[in-house]
Write an enzyme that holds these catalytic residues in place. Structure first.
Site, short mmCIF file in Angstrom:
data_model
loop_
_atom_site.label_atom_id
_atom_site.label_comp_id
_atom_site.label_asym_id
_atom_site.label_seq_id
_atom_site.Cartn_x
_atom_site.Cartn_y
_atom_site.Cartn_z
N ASN A 12 23.18 89.52 23.68
CA ASN A 12 21.72 89.32 23.59
C ASN A 12 21.03 89.17 24.94
OD1 ASN A 12 23.01 86.84 23.83
ND2 ASN A 12 21.50 85.75 22.58
N GLU B 201 21.83 79.91 11.14
CA GLU B 201 20.98 80.43 12.21
C GLU B 201 20.42 81.78 11.80
OE1 GLU B 201 21.25 81.10 17.01
OE2 GLU B 201 23.04 81.47 15.82
N GLU C 277 29.00 77.61 24.21
CA GLU C 277 27.56 77.63 23.89
C GLU C 277 27.43 78.50 22.66
OE1 GLU C 277 24.26 78.96 23.07
OE2 GLU C 277 24.13 79.99 25.00
N GLY D 44 28.52 82.53 22.10
CA GLY D 44 28.64 83.41 20.94
C GLY D 44 28.49 82.64 19.65
N SER D 45 29.10 83.16 18.60
CA SER D 45 28.97 82.60 17.26
C SER D 45 29.89 81.41 17.07
CB SER D 45 29.33 83.68 16.23
OG SER D 45 30.71 84.00 16.32
N LYS E 107 35.06 89.30 29.63
CA LYS E 107 35.21 90.08 28.41
C LYS E 107 33.83 90.13 27.77
CE LYS E 107 35.72 90.99 23.97
NZ LYS E 107 34.49 91.16 23.16
N HIS E 108 33.14 91.26 27.93
CA HIS E 108 31.78 91.36 27.41
C HIS E 108 31.78 91.89 25.98
CE1 HIS E 108 27.64 90.78 27.96
NE2 HIS E 108 27.50 91.25 29.18
N ALA E 109 30.63 91.73 25.30
CA ALA E 109 30.50 92.24 23.94
C ALA E 109 30.70 93.75 23.92
CB ALA E 109 29.11 91.89 23.40
N SER E 110 31.28 94.24 22.84
CA SER E 110 31.62 95.66 22.75
C SER E 110 30.40 96.56 22.89
CB SER E 110 32.29 95.94 21.40
OG SER E 110 33.52 95.26 21.29
N CYS F 104 19.83 82.16 21.04
CA CYS F 104 20.28 80.88 20.49
C CYS F 104 19.20 79.82 20.59
CB CYS F 104 21.54 80.41 21.23
SG CYS F 104 22.97 81.47 20.99
#
Length: 452
Positions: free
Chosen positions: A130, A358, A227, A205-206, A153-156, A261
Site C-alpha cells: 500500500n 478492518e 505493524e 501487513g495483515s 521481501k516485498h509484496a508480490s 492501516c
C-alpha cells in the site's frame, strides 16, 4: 515469476523472475559479509550514505512514482508525495540519528556504567503494497544508520518498487550487500527467519501474516516488530470545528483509496452534532472523484487489485446482512480497473464480527455516541489499537482521549500520519514494537551495558 498488473486497467506489465534457492543463499551470504564491514563504519559515513540515497530518490521521483502508480494504483500526485517523504526520512536519520546513538553514562552504587547502542546484524523486512516505498524506508533508513544491513521481501504485486529501491541504494554508493531486494514469495520467509545469519525481522501487513512471522521468530528466538491492521476511530465532539473535522474525515478515509492501516475507518460522532456531521460528510463523500490515477483532478485511484475490491465488497455485504445500512456508494464502478465509489455505512451493529474487521477500502462507518464515555467505549471496542484521531477544543476531553483510547497513537484536531521524527506503532492486535523516531532506530540494536 511475478507479473505486475495495473489495477487501473487490468493489463499485465513488467515481469520479475523469482530467486532460486542458490540465489537466495548468495544474497544472505552477501548480507552477512557486508555487515561484518558495515558495523564498524563511522556514523559520518553512514549518514553520508543516507543523504546520497535521499538525493537518488529526489532525482528519480517522477519515475519511482510512476512505477508505484502502475503497480498498485495510487494517484500519481500521492505517489510523488510518498517518494518525497522517503527522501525526507533518509535525511532525518542522516542529520538527527547520530545524536540518538550517543552513549549514556549512568551512575551506579559503585561508580558508573555506560549504555551503548550497537548494531546486531542483517534484518529481514516483510513489507506490503500500500505504501511500497515509505513502508520500506521506515525500516531501511534506521537500519543503515544503526550499522545493520537489510534484506527486503516485498509484496508480490510491487516487485518493480522493490527493485527500484535497491537501484537507488546501489546508485547512492552503498557497499555491496548493505541492502538487497529479495524477489521471493511468502513461503520462503519462514526459512529465512530461521537462518542464524538473520538476527531480526520486521513486518507490516495483515494479522495472519503477522502471526506467522511472529511464530517463526519465536521459534528462532529473534526480535520481531509487527505493524498490523487497524480500525482507527475518528471522534468528533461538539466543541470541535465541525467543518474542519468533516474535511479531514474525508481525506482520512479516502487517502490511498482507503488502503492504509491508519486511515480513519470508524467515525464516532457525539449525538448533539451527529446529524449535522453526517449531512456535511455525506455531501463531501458523494463528491469524491474516483478515476485515472494519472489525472491530477482524480481524488482516488482504483483499489490495488480486483481481488482487493472483491474483499471489500464481500465485507460490505456481510455488514449489510448484520443490519448495517449503506447510505450510498461502496459499489464497483463499471468498466475496466478495480475502481470503487466512496461510501458511508450507518446503523452498523458494533458487536457484529463484520464490524470488528478492518475495512480496507473507501467506505466509512459512522456511529453515534451519547457522551464522552460512550465515544471512548466505542473507540476501544475493537481488537485493534493502532491509531486514532480526536476532534475537540475541550482540554478535559483531550486529556481523557489521550489517556483512555487504547491505541499506539492519537492525533488531536488533525489527521493521523507517520513522520520520521515520532514513534509509530500500535497495541492489541495491531502489533507491537515501534518504527521511526529514536525508538524505531533502537528496536534492532544491542543496548550494551559497560561497567567500569
Amino acid at each position: 515469476m511475478f507479473t505486475s498488473i495495473n489495477p487501473a486497467t487490468g493489463e499485465a506489465g513488467e515481469t520479475f523472475a523469482e530467486l532460486t534457492a542458490d540465489e537466495i543463499e548468495a544474497k544472505v551470504a552477501a548480507a552477512h559479509e557486508a555487515y561484518r564491514a558495515w558495523r564498524t563504519t563511522d556514523l559520518a559515513t553512514r549518514s553520508a550514505l543516507l543523504e546520497a540515497i535521499a538525493d537518488q530518490f529526489e532525482a528519480n521521483k517522477q519515475r519511482l512514482a510512476e512505477i508505484a502508480t502502475r503497480e498498485m494504483g495510487k494517484t500519481l500526485k500521492s505517489a510523488i508525495a510518498e517518494v518525497e517523504k522517503c527522501a525526507a526520512g533518509f535525511r532525518h536519520y542522516a542529520k538527527a540519528g547520530p545524536a540518538m546513538l550517543e552513549p549514556r553514562t549512568i551512575p551506579t552504587a559503585t561508580g558508573s556504567a555506560t549504555a551503548r547502542w550497537l548494531p546486531m546484524g542483517p534484518v529481514l523486512a516483510v513489507m506490503p503494497w500500500n505504501f511500497p516505498y515509505w513502508q520500506v524506508v521506515r525500516f531501511l533508513a534506521p537500519t543503515i544508520l544503526a550499522g545493520n544491513v537489510g534484506l527486503l521481501k516485498h509484496a508480490s504485486s510491487v516487485q518493480g518498487c522493490g527493485a527500484a529501491i535497491e537501484e537507488m541504494v546501489v546508485a547512492a554508493g552503498a557497499p555491496s550487500g548493505v541492502f538487497q531486494n529479495l524477489a521471493i514469495k511468502s513461503g520462503k520467509v519462514e526459512a529465512l527467519i530461521a537462518d542464524p545469519r538473520i538476527v531480526a525481522v520486521t513486518l507490516t501487513g495483515s494479522e495472519g501474516a503477522g502471526m506467522k512471522v511472529a511464530e517463526a521468530a519465536g521459534r528462532a528466538l529473534k526480535k520481531v516488530v509487527l505493524e498490523l491492521g487497524g480500525s482507527d476511530p475518528f471522534i468528533v465532539m461538539p466543541s470541535a470545528d465541525l467543518d474542519a473535522a468533516v474535511k479531514a474525515a474525508v481525506t482520512a478515509r479516502i487517502q490511498n483509496t482507503g488502503q492504509s492501516c491508519i486511515c480513519a475507518k470508524r467515525m464516532i460522532v457525539h449525538a448533539d452534532i451527529y446529524d449535522a456531521f453526517l449531512d456535511k460528510f455525506s455531501s463531501a463523500m458523494r463528491a469524491v472523484k474516483a478515476g485515472d490515477p494519472l489525472d491530477p483532478a482524480t481524488d482516488m485511484g482504483p483499489l490495488s487489485s480486483e481481488e482487493q475490491r472483491q474483499t471489500v465488497l464481500d465485507q460490505l455485504e456481510m455488514i449489510g446482512r448484520a443490519g448495517g445500512k449503506l447510505l450510498f456508494g461502496g459499489e464497483a464502478l463499471p468498466g475496466s480497473g478495480a475502481y470503487m465509489s466512496a461510501g458511508i455505512l450507518v446503523d452498523v451493529p458494533q458487536d457484529d464480527p463484520a464490524a470488528q474487521e478492518e475495512l480496507f477500502g473507501p467506505v466509512a462507518m459512522v456511529f453515534r455516541a451519547d457522551d464522552l464515555d460512550a465515544a471512548i467505549a466505542l473507540a476501544n471496542d475493537v481488537p485493534f489499537g493502532l491509531g486514532s484521531s480526536v476532534w475537540t477544543n475541550d482540554a478535559a476531553e483531550r486529556e481523557r482521549f489521550e489517556r483512555d483510547i487504547e491505541a499506539g497513537m492519537t492525533a488531536v484536531n488533525q489527521i493521523l500520519a507517520s513522520t520520521p521524527e515520532a514513534p509509530f506503532g500500535g497495541i492489541k492486535r495491531s502489533g507491537h514494537g515501534r518504527e521511526l523516531g529514536p525508538y524505531g532506530l533502537h528496536e534492532f540494536m544491542n543496548l550494551k551495558t559497560v561497567l567500569g
